[in-house]
Scaffold this motif. Sequence first.
Motif, PDB file in Angstrom:
ATOM      1  N   VAL A 175       0.838  -1.192   0.000  1.00 21.68           N
ATOM      2  CA  VAL A 175       0.000   0.000   0.000  1.00 21.68           C
ATOM      3  C   VAL A 175       0.875   1.245   0.000  1.00 21.68           C
ATOM      4  CG1 VAL A 175      -1.711   1.315   1.316  1.00 21.68           C
ATOM      5  CG2 VAL A 175      -1.900  -1.173   1.155  1.00 21.68           C
ATOM      6  N   ALA A 176       1.938   1.238   0.795  1.00 21.68           N
ATOM      7  CA  ALA A 176       2.829   2.401   0.870  1.00 21.68           C
ATOM      8  C   ALA A 176       3.423   2.728  -0.497  1.00 21.68           C
ATOM      9  CB  ALA A 176       3.943   2.147   1.880  1.00 21.68           C
ATOM     10  N   ARG A 177       3.812   1.702  -1.232  1.00 13.65           N
ATOM     11  CA  ARG A 177       4.395   1.941  -2.552  1.00 13.65           C
ATOM     12  C   ARG A 177       3.370   2.545  -3.502  1.00 13.65           C
ATOM     13  NH1 ARG A 177       7.806  -2.477  -6.204  1.00 13.65           N
ATOM     14  NH2 ARG A 177       8.495  -0.979  -7.792  1.00 13.65           N
ATOM     15  N   ARG A 178       2.134   2.038  -3.455  1.00 12.58           N
ATOM     16  CA  ARG A 178       1.106   2.558  -4.346  1.00 12.58           C
ATOM     17  C   ARG A 178       0.719   3.988  -3.980  1.00 12.58           C
ATOM     18  NH1 ARG A 178      -1.039  -2.735  -3.504  1.00 12.58           N
ATOM     19  NH2 ARG A 178      -2.830  -1.931  -2.321  1.00 12.58           N
ATOM     20  N   VAL A 179       0.624   4.276  -2.685  1.00 15.06           N
ATOM     21  CA  VAL A 179       0.280   5.640  -2.262  1.00 15.06           C
ATOM     22  C   VAL A 179       1.403   6.607  -2.630  1.00 15.06           C
ATOM     23  CG1 VAL A 179      -0.232   7.134  -0.302  1.00 15.06           C
ATOM     24  CG2 VAL A 179      -1.207   4.844  -0.395  1.00 15.06           C
ATOM     25  N   THR A 181       3.542   6.331  -5.066  1.00 15.45           N
ATOM     26  CA  THR A 181       3.515   6.518  -6.521  1.00 15.45           C
ATOM     27  C   THR A 181       2.413   7.498  -6.923  1.00 15.45           C
ATOM     28  OG1 THR A 181       4.382   4.283  -6.891  1.00 15.45           O
ATOM     29  CG2 THR A 181       3.238   5.333  -8.735  1.00 15.45           C
ATOM     30  N   ALA A 182       1.239   7.370  -6.301  1.00 16.26           N
ATOM     31  CA  ALA A 182       0.127   8.263  -6.613  1.00 16.26           C
ATOM     32  C   ALA A 182       0.452   9.704  -6.217  1.00 16.26           C
ATOM     33  CB  ALA A 182      -1.139   7.791  -5.900  1.00 16.26           C
ATOM     34  N   LEU A 183       1.032   9.900  -5.042  1.00 13.79           N
ATOM     35  CA  LEU A 183       1.362  11.248  -4.587  1.00 13.79           C
ATOM     36  C   LEU A 183       2.431  11.885  -5.476  1.00 13.79           C
ATOM     37  CD1 LEU A 183       1.420  10.890  -0.691  1.00 13.79           C
ATOM     38  CD2 LEU A 183      -0.235  12.159  -2.076  1.00 13.79           C
ATOM     39  N   LEU A 184       3.432  11.121  -5.855  1.00 15.43           N
ATOM     40  CA  LEU A 184       4.488  11.657  -6.708  1.00 15.43           C
ATOM     41  C   LEU A 184       3.936  12.036  -8.084  1.00 15.43           C
ATOM     42  CD1 LEU A 184       7.400   9.247  -5.774  1.00 15.43           C
ATOM     43  CD2 LEU A 184       7.291  11.710  -5.297  1.00 15.43           C
ATOM     44  N   ARG A 185       3.014  11.240  -8.587  1.00 21.06           N
ATOM     45  CA  ARG A 185       2.409  11.561  -9.887  1.00 21.06           C
ATOM     46  C   ARG A 185       1.614  12.860  -9.795  1.00 21.06           C
ATOM     47  NH1 ARG A 185      -2.349   9.974 -12.805  1.00 21.06           N
ATOM     48  NH2 ARG A 185      -1.946   9.986 -15.047  1.00 21.06           N
ATOM     49  N   LEU A 186       0.841  13.023  -8.713  1.00 20.83           N
ATOM     50  CA  LEU A 186       0.106  14.273  -8.518  1.00 20.83           C
ATOM     51  C   LEU A 186       1.062  15.447  -8.363  1.00 20.83           C
ATOM     52  CD1 LEU A 186      -2.719  13.176  -6.050  1.00 20.83           C
ATOM     53  CD2 LEU A 186      -2.981  13.764  -8.471  1.00 20.83           C
ATOM     54  N   ALA A 187       2.154  15.238  -7.644  1.00 12.79           N
ATOM     55  CA  ALA A 187       3.129  16.304  -7.439  1.00 12.79           C
ATOM     56  C   ALA A 187       3.753  16.745  -8.760  1.00 12.79           C
ATOM     57  CB  ALA A 187       4.217  15.839  -6.471  1.00 12.79           C
ATOM     58  N   ASP A 188       4.070  15.782  -9.618  1.00 12.10           N
ATOM     59  CA  ASP A 188       4.687  16.107 -10.904  1.00 12.10           C
ATOM     60  C   ASP A 188       3.710  16.842 -11.823  1.00 12.10           C
ATOM     61  OD1 ASP A 188       7.062  14.960 -10.117  1.00 12.10           O
ATOM     62  OD2 ASP A 188       6.649  13.024 -11.056  1.00 12.10           O
ATOM     63  N   GLY A 212      -8.567   5.491  -4.125  1.00 14.32           N
ATOM     64  CA  GLY A 212      -8.887   5.100  -5.490  1.00 14.32           C
ATOM     65  C   GLY A 212      -7.678   5.193  -6.398  1.00 14.32           C
ATOM     66  N   LEU A 213      -6.914   6.277  -6.257  1.00  5.88           N
ATOM     67  CA  LEU A 213      -5.717   6.445  -7.072  1.00  5.88           C
ATOM     68  C   LEU A 213      -4.680   5.368  -6.766  1.00  5.88           C
ATOM     69  CD1 LEU A 213      -5.273  10.336  -6.871  1.00  5.88           C
ATOM     70  CD2 LEU A 213      -6.008   9.016  -8.873  1.00  5.88           C
ATOM     71  N   ALA A 214      -4.618   4.955  -5.501  1.00  7.49           N
ATOM     72  CA  ALA A 214      -3.623   3.968  -5.081  1.00  7.49           C
ATOM     73  C   ALA A 214      -4.149   2.546  -5.116  1.00  7.49           C
ATOM     74  CB  ALA A 214      -3.145   4.296  -3.664  1.00  7.49           C
ATOM     75  N   ARG A 215      -5.420   2.373  -5.506  1.00  8.96           N
ATOM     76  CA  ARG A 215      -6.035   1.055  -5.564  1.00  8.96           C
ATOM     77  C   ARG A 215      -5.935   0.341  -4.219  1.00  8.96           C
ATOM     78  NH1 ARG A 215      -4.007  -1.082 -11.516  1.00  8.96           N
ATOM     79  NH2 ARG A 215      -4.764   0.709 -12.683  1.00  8.96           N
ATOM     80  N   SER A 216      -6.384   1.046  -3.223  1.00 12.54           N
ATOM     81  CA  SER A 216      -6.357   0.496  -1.873  1.00 12.54           C
ATOM     82  C   SER A 216      -7.652   0.882  -1.171  1.00 12.54           C
ATOM     83  CB  SER A 216      -5.130   1.024  -1.118  1.00 12.54           C
ATOM     84  OG  SER A 216      -5.023   0.429   0.149  1.00 12.54           O
ATOM     85  N   THR A 217      -7.669   0.787   0.149  1.00 13.29           N
ATOM     86  CA  THR A 217      -8.840   1.169   0.926  1.00 13.29           C
ATOM     87  C   THR A 217      -8.537   2.449   1.693  1.00 13.29           C
ATOM     88  OG1 THR A 217      -8.150  -0.085   2.890  1.00 13.29           O
ATOM     89  CG2 THR A 217      -9.442  -1.257   1.220  1.00 13.29           C
ATOM     90  N   PRO A 218      -9.558   3.255   2.005  1.00  8.45           N
ATOM     91  CA  PRO A 218      -9.321   4.477   2.783  1.00  8.45           C
ATOM     92  C   PRO A 218      -8.629   4.206   4.111  1.00  8.45           C
ATOM     93  CG  PRO A 218     -11.516   4.506   1.826  1.00  8.45           C
ATOM     94  CD  PRO A 218     -10.967   3.136   1.578  1.00  8.45           C
ATOM     95  N   GLU A 219      -8.976   3.099   4.756  1.00 10.41           N
ATOM     96  CA  GLU A 219      -8.363   2.779   6.052  1.00 10.41           C
ATOM     97  C   GLU A 219      -6.865   2.520   5.902  1.00 10.41           C
ATOM     98  OE1 GLU A 219     -12.604   2.151   5.985  1.00 10.41           O
ATOM     99  OE2 GLU A 219     -11.016   1.245   4.758  1.00 10.41           O
ATOM    100  N   SER A 220      -6.496   1.755   4.883  1.00 11.81           N
ATOM    101  CA  SER A 220      -5.083   1.445   4.660  1.00 11.81           C
ATOM    102  C   SER A 220      -4.304   2.703   4.293  1.00 11.81           C
ATOM    103  CB  SER A 220      -4.935   0.398   3.557  1.00 11.81           C
ATOM    104  OG  SER A 220      -5.513  -0.825   3.938  1.00 11.81           O
ATOM    105  N   VAL A 221      -4.900   3.536   3.443  1.00 15.48           N
ATOM    106  CA  VAL A 221      -4.247   4.783   3.049  1.00 15.48           C
ATOM    107  C   VAL A 221      -4.084   5.701   4.255  1.00 15.48           C
ATOM    108  CG1 VAL A 221      -4.532   6.906   1.705  1.00 15.48           C
ATOM    109  CG2 VAL A 221      -4.961   4.689   0.639  1.00 15.48           C
ATOM    110  N   SER A 222      -5.087   5.784   5.106  1.00 13.68           N
ATOM    111  CA  SER A 222      -5.012   6.638   6.297  1.00 13.68           C
ATOM    112  C   SER A 222      -3.872   6.204   7.208  1.00 13.68           C
ATOM    113  CB  SER A 222      -6.335   6.606   7.062  1.00 13.68           C
ATOM    114  OG  SER A 222      -7.344   7.281   6.346  1.00 13.68           O
ATOM    115  N   ALA A 251      11.863   6.859  -2.442  1.00 15.89           N
ATOM    116  CA  ALA A 251      12.377   5.571  -1.980  1.00 15.89           C
ATOM    117  C   ALA A 251      11.238   4.614  -1.682  1.00 15.89           C
ATOM    118  CB  ALA A 251      13.248   5.766  -0.738  1.00 15.89           C
ATOM    119  N   GLU A 252      10.138   5.132  -1.097  1.00 16.13           N
ATOM    120  CA  GLU A 252       8.975   4.307  -0.831  1.00 16.13           C
ATOM    121  C   GLU A 252       8.370   3.802  -2.137  1.00 16.13           C
ATOM    122  OE1 GLU A 252       7.547   3.317   1.943  1.00 16.13           O
ATOM    123  OE2 GLU A 252       8.212   4.653   3.560  1.00 16.13           O
ATOM    124  N   ALA A 253       8.299   4.680  -3.148  1.00 13.72           N
ATOM    125  CA  ALA A 253       7.718   4.293  -4.435  1.00 13.72           C
ATOM    126  C   ALA A 253       8.566   3.248  -5.146  1.00 13.72           C
ATOM    127  CB  ALA A 253       7.540   5.528  -5.327  1.00 13.72           C
TER     128      ALA A 253
END
Length: 255
Positions: A175-179, A181-188, A212-222, A251-253
């Motif tokens: 989940v950390a890797r997907r989140v 990746t999503a944040l870095l894409r938004l940042a770029d 949704g962007l990270a293909r996970s659940t809100p709880e996991s993302v939180s 590094a997480e991504a």
Amino acid sequence: MGSTAPEAGARRRIPLREVRLPHVCPRPVRLWALQRAPYFAGLADTELARIDDRMQVTSWREGESVYRAGDPAGHLHIVAEGRIKLTQTTASGAETVADVLGPGELFGAMGTLGEPVHRQSATALVGSCVLQIGQEAFREVLAEHPAVALCVLDDVAARLARAHADIGGQSSDTVARRVATALLRLADKLGEDQGSGGVLIEVPLTRADLAGLARSTPESVSRVMSRWHREGVIDSGRRWTAITDRARLEAEAAG
């Protein structure tokens, strides 16, 4: 490259600049957006102006629907100002965020590109100005500009490749890797450089949207976001997210 998280008081002083609904989307803004659009990059100003003449200008208030999944598709859209959220419905019936778009980004579908109906819904995240061009006018542009037609073919091929790669994709990623990746894409795409490796993303996304962007659940993302917040990797408010340690996020991504 990273920096420590700002104090709580500082967090409250990072507002989302309100994007008001534009009454008029002036021509310089429209041409700037067209210049950034992948299909039209590299065209001369006079060529962009002729394409702009074929465009319709529409304005959308925050939360308004541009179109819904399943609607007949007959226009290509380009964000000129604001932010547009693309969502899709999962097999369970839940609506999940597929992408967030800013100025110069293309969205929509049309039969000319092999998509007679919209497969996603588009909604204005903030007051937005959108350009749209119909199928016949777009065919004229393709005939006049072979370079644009080649870009469109490349884009269609890339979409097909992504669709195949997405089948069962990311299931092995954390989940950390997907989140990350999503944040870095938004940042770029949408971020504003804050210096010292910091980037401010002024997009009003909920945890469910980010999930949704990270293909996970809100709880996991939180859980992931809360950990990064404590460790000084990110900071966030109701309508913004700041990356305060991009090197750590990269590094997480990378896993």
